[in-house]
Design an enzyme around this catalytic site. Structure first.
Site, mmCIF file in Angstrom:
data_model
loop_
_atom_site.group_PDB
_atom_site.id
_atom_site.type_symbol
_atom_site.label_atom_id
_atom_site.label_comp_id
_atom_site.label_asym_id
_atom_site.label_seq_id
_atom_site.Cartn_x
_atom_site.Cartn_y
_atom_site.Cartn_z
ATOM 1 N N LYS A 163 33.265 30.558 0.174
ATOM 2 C CA LYS A 163 34.546 29.879 0.362
ATOM 3 C C LYS A 163 34.857 28.805 -0.669
ATOM 4 O O LYS A 163 33.982 28.068 -1.104
ATOM 5 C CB LYS A 163 34.569 29.241 1.753
ATOM 6 C CG LYS A 163 34.583 30.278 2.864
ATOM 7 C CD LYS A 163 34.981 29.669 4.183
ATOM 8 C CE LYS A 163 33.761 29.210 4.937
ATOM 9 N NZ LYS A 163 34.029 28.385 6.084
ATOM 10 N N GLY A 218 21.307 22.373 0.162
ATOM 11 C CA GLY A 218 22.338 21.363 0.433
ATOM 12 C C GLY A 218 22.233 20.163 -0.491
ATOM 13 O O GLY A 218 23.251 19.621 -0.946
ATOM 14 N N ARG A 260 7.137 26.262 -0.704
ATOM 15 C CA ARG A 260 7.447 24.836 -0.594
ATOM 16 C C ARG A 260 6.183 23.983 -0.530
ATOM 17 O O ARG A 260 6.171 22.847 -0.998
ATOM 18 C CB ARG A 260 8.309 24.582 0.632
ATOM 19 C CG ARG A 260 9.729 25.021 0.382
ATOM 20 C CD ARG A 260 10.637 24.645 1.513
ATOM 21 N NE ARG A 260 12.012 24.868 1.134
ATOM 22 C CZ ARG A 260 12.983 25.080 2.002
ATOM 23 N NH1 ARG A 260 12.738 25.077 3.292
ATOM 24 N NH2 ARG A 260 14.216 25.267 1.583
ATOM 25 N N GLY A 284 21.176 27.311 -2.026
ATOM 26 C CA GLY A 284 20.156 28.070 -1.330
ATOM 27 C C GLY A 284 20.233 29.564 -1.582
ATOM 28 O O GLY A 284 19.235 30.204 -1.917
HETATM 29 P P1 ADP Z 1 24.777 28.943 -2.100
HETATM 30 O O1 ADP Z 1 23.889 28.937 -0.860
HETATM 31 O O2 ADP Z 1 24.043 29.447 -3.315
HETATM 32 O O3 ADP Z 1 25.480 27.647 -2.312
HETATM 33 P P2 ADP Z 1 26.989 30.067 -0.632
HETATM 34 O O4 ADP Z 1 26.306 29.753 0.651
HETATM 35 O O5 ADP Z 1 28.157 29.271 -1.011
HETATM 36 O O6 ADP Z 1 25.913 30.062 -1.846
HETATM 37 O O7 ADP Z 1 27.478 31.575 -0.619
HETATM 38 C C1 ADP Z 1 26.661 32.659 -0.278
HETATM 39 C C2 ADP Z 1 27.405 33.684 0.521
HETATM 40 O O8 ADP Z 1 28.621 34.074 -0.096
HETATM 41 C C3 ADP Z 1 26.590 34.940 0.651
HETATM 42 O O9 ADP Z 1 26.224 35.113 2.003
HETATM 43 C C4 ADP Z 1 27.515 36.049 0.175
HETATM 44 O O10 ADP Z 1 27.454 37.221 0.961
HETATM 45 C C5 ADP Z 1 28.866 35.410 0.289
HETATM 46 N N1 ADP Z 1 29.854 36.084 -0.590
HETATM 47 C C6 ADP Z 1 29.772 36.258 -1.919
HETATM 48 N N2 ADP Z 1 30.823 36.973 -2.371
HETATM 49 C C7 ADP Z 1 31.582 37.249 -1.308
HETATM 50 C C8 ADP Z 1 32.796 37.968 -1.129
HETATM 51 N N3 ADP Z 1 33.428 38.547 -2.152
HETATM 52 N N4 ADP Z 1 33.315 38.060 0.114
HETATM 53 C C9 ADP Z 1 32.670 37.469 1.149
HETATM 54 N N5 ADP Z 1 31.531 36.793 1.056
HETATM 55 C C10 ADP Z 1 30.978 36.678 -0.167
HETATM 56 MG MG MG Z 2 24.385 29.058 1.212
#
Ligand code: ADP
Ligand code: MG
Length: 410
Positions: free
Chosen positions: A197, A372, A36, A349
């Site tokens: 989710k 975020g 960063r 992230g």
């Molecule tokens: P980003 O930070 O890229 O926006 P998210 O925070 O939405 O991504 O999601 C990341 C999390 O989703 C990870 O910790 C991962 O373990 C979880 N994840 C991915 N697939 C599954 C799954 N099938 N069941 C439960 N958790 C999951």
């Molecule tokens: Mg995340």
């Protein structure tokens, strides 16, 4: 678009630059990863070449409005000093007569780093008095902290009301890359959405659905969609209160002619300590097992769609990629994007972390530095830290980008 440091005379001026030096620290308090800090160097070097007096301000961690000794920026100053091969002065406050004196004494090209701005309760409250006190340090404000641009804080949005405010190169690149991909994408435009989710990503889906040609869904949120289609999903992640929403999204995609892809096979596990797992079709997820990754057929299919894309935006891992046995789906999407000839953009992230861990960041058109913030951008929201900056066509660099009509100009 917003005015940038290229559009404004900075020579001999005191320039307050909001950077994102929220770096991970090692146990001994030194900077564990300087990514960063390095990302802010183009802006800092440009301002130096232009003969500006540079005052840097950042947050680090979550001190919640009080002084936390371990979160002082002294080690950050040392790291920056090593990177620039130059002395970096650091003060232990952000506002007040001592800091004002230090700022006034700066020579062109010199750099002063202020203390962790989140030591002040006025920062996260966006207290106008705090913002005003910051504005007394400088003649110009530059925001180069995309990672906090979705927060209306004193040093991101507040201070812009009292100084001519422009974007730094990092912020410019982020809004340019993400903005262009959303507003004028090369087609076919493919969005890959995963993560844990559905509820985290509803607004992203709603904003992207009218823009994209194809939507590839993976990660934990896929199972709510599969359940809505009538499949048994065992112990997989389910948001029962989002089943109607999932149906609605599928219906809207069909109406608009958007190709919505769901996994056809998944990797399922009982989450035992040896991570025993099997690949099953989505029609045959055994009760008691949890789907934790997209299966090989799905990987191949998603890979094909990505290969033919003009633009791909990816947010959210395809599986529980933190565990190696369940990382293959996430890896395959990253590899397909790395090979894709179109524009490839990573937001979020965990997705960005996954791509970096795989060593594929350099093969992407853009990996967003803001988790975020990139998510809110993909939701179609205007980021307060960006809104507060002067518009590109604003005739003069007068303070008060929120001037005429009394609110942030769009
Ligand atoms: P980003 O930070 O890229 O926006 P998210 O925070 O939405 O991504 O999601 C990341 C999390 O989703 C990870 O910790 C991962 O373990 C979880 N994840 C991915 N697939 C599954 C799954 N099938 N069941 C439960 N958790 C999951
Ligand atoms: Mg995340």
């Amino acid at each position: 678009m917003k005015k940038t440091i290229r559009d404004i005379e900075v020579r001999g001026k005191r320039v307050l630059v909001r950077v994102d030096f929220n770096v991970p620290l090692a146990d001994d308090g030194t900077v564990a990863d300087s990514t960063r800090i390095k990302a802010a160097l183009p802006t800092i070097r440009f301002l130096q070449e232009q003969g500006a007096k540079i005052i840097l301000i950042s947050h680090l961690g979550r001190p919640k409005g009080r002084v936390v000794e371990d979160l002082r920026l002294d080690q950050v100053a040392r790291c920056l000093s090593d990177l620039l091969q130059q002395e970096i002065a650091k003060v232990d406050e952000c506002i007040g007569p001592e800091v004002e004196k230090a700022c006034a004494a700066l020579e062109p090209g010199e750099i002063l780093l202020l203390e962790n701005v989140r030591f002040y309760p006025g920062e996260e409250k966006n207290d106008p008095e705090f913002a005003k006190a910051l504005s007394r340090l400088a003649d110009i404000f530059v925001n180069d902290a995309f990672g906090t641009a979705h927060r209306a804080h004193g040093s991101t949005a507040g201070v812009a009301a009292y100084l001519p405010a422009v974007a730094g190169f990092l912020l410019e690149k982020e809004i340019d890359m993400l903005g262009r991909a959303l507003a004028d994408p090369q087609r076919p435009f493919v969005a890959v959405l995963g993560g844990a989710k559905v509820s985290d990503k509803i607004k992203v889906i709603t904003n992207l659905l009218p823009k994209v040609d194809a939507l590839l869904i993976g990660g934990g949120m896929a199972y709510t969609f599969l359940k809505a289609q009538g499949h048994g999903i065992g112990n997989s992640l389910l948001e029962a209160d989002k089943l109607d929403l999932a149906r609605d999204i599928m219906a809207r995609a069909a109406e608009r002619g958007v190709d919505l892809f769901l996994p056809e096979d998944v990797v399922a596990t009982d989450l035992s300590s040896d991570a025993a797992h099997q690949t099953v079709a989505v029609t045959e997820i055994p009760p008691g097992l949890m789907g934790v990754d997209i299966g090989p057929k799905t990987r191949a299919r998603y890979g094909q769609v990505i290969a033919g894309a003009g633009t791909v935006i990816w947010n959210g891992p395809m599986g529980v990629f933190e565990l190696e046995p369940f990382a293959a789906g996430t890896r395959s999407v990253a590899e397909a994007m790395a090979k894709c000839q179109g524009i490839t953009i990573i937001g979020g992230g965990d997705s960005a972390a996954a791509v970096k861990k795989l060593g594929l960041a350099g093969a992407m058109t853009h990996v967003s530095t803001g988790g975020g913030a990139s998510l809110e951008f993909l939701e179609g929201r205007e980021l307060p830290g960006v809104a507060a900056l002067l518009d590109e066509d604003a005739r003069e660099c007068s303070p008060g980008a929120r001037g005429k009509d009394g609110e942030g100009n769009a």
